[in-house]
Design a protein around this motif. Sequence first.
Motif, PDB file in Angstrom:
ATOM      1  N   ASP A 129       0.864  -1.169   0.000  1.00 53.29           N
ATOM      2  CA  ASP A 129       0.000   0.000   0.000  1.00 53.29           C
ATOM      3  C   ASP A 129       0.909   1.229   0.000  1.00 53.29           C
ATOM      4  OD1 ASP A 129       0.931   0.145   2.628  1.00 53.29           O
ATOM      5  OD2 ASP A 129      -1.048   0.108   3.543  1.00 53.29           O
ATOM      6  N   GLN A 130       0.328   2.407  -0.103  1.00 57.09           N
ATOM      7  CA  GLN A 130       1.127   3.622  -0.219  1.00 57.09           C
ATOM      8  C   GLN A 130       2.027   3.835   0.996  1.00 57.09           C
ATOM      9  OE1 GLN A 130      -1.190   7.125  -1.087  1.00 57.09           O
ATOM     10  NE2 GLN A 130       0.606   8.431  -1.253  1.00 57.09           N
ATOM     11  N   THR A 165      -0.643   3.564  -8.852  1.00 54.08           N
ATOM     12  CA  THR A 165      -1.042   2.165  -8.743  1.00 54.08           C
ATOM     13  C   THR A 165      -0.116   1.297  -9.589  1.00 54.08           C
ATOM     14  OG1 THR A 165      -2.539   2.215 -10.644  1.00 54.08           O
ATOM     15  CG2 THR A 165      -3.474   2.822  -8.465  1.00 54.08           C
TER      16      THR A 165
END
Length: 195
Positions: A129-130, A165
């Motif tokens: 995830d980020q 993404t």
Amino acid sequence: MTAAEPSFTVMLVGDDDLFQRAEPQLQASSSLLGIGSVAADDAVATALGRAPDVAVIADPPGTGGPSAVEVTHRIGTALAACRVLVVDRGGSTGPDELIDAGVGGVVPLDGTDLAAAIEQLIFGEAVLDQALAAAVLERHRAGRSPVALSPTEDEVITRLAAGATVDALAEQYAVSPRLVRLHAGGALARLHPWG
């Protein structure tokens, strides 16, 4: 005669909410076999007895018991071949703690194809995830990795940390999403305490 698809085993660690979301996805997959759903307290003993390829851990793992970080670390220490995917349900665990514990990836509970994320981990790809991507990038840039990032890894991790993404990066560079995840996976794996 067709070749049989490989089967990989998955252990779910947490509570009923995780189990209810993950079980149908595991049952629908032809390559994943759920071998049990256990409480965090029983995760290491079950992992040692069943030797799963992947442990999916809810964070927080439910009421009481060890945290997702503790379970990840214990499984990684006892069974280094088992990859760990943490399902983030808004817990307070930070990405640095998860990196130190040896996590292979982090996904949100809602809207995630858990079966796809599990398969990605099995094949050496990272599921970042980020926040986890940003922590990986910071550690490498701060010199807290035994090996520097390659230019491609640096670009991939930098873009993921900025919110890009995997699919967008793959499209931009005309490569497969798998290749993007492999570059991210190499960067994360070199930070794990047991290599």
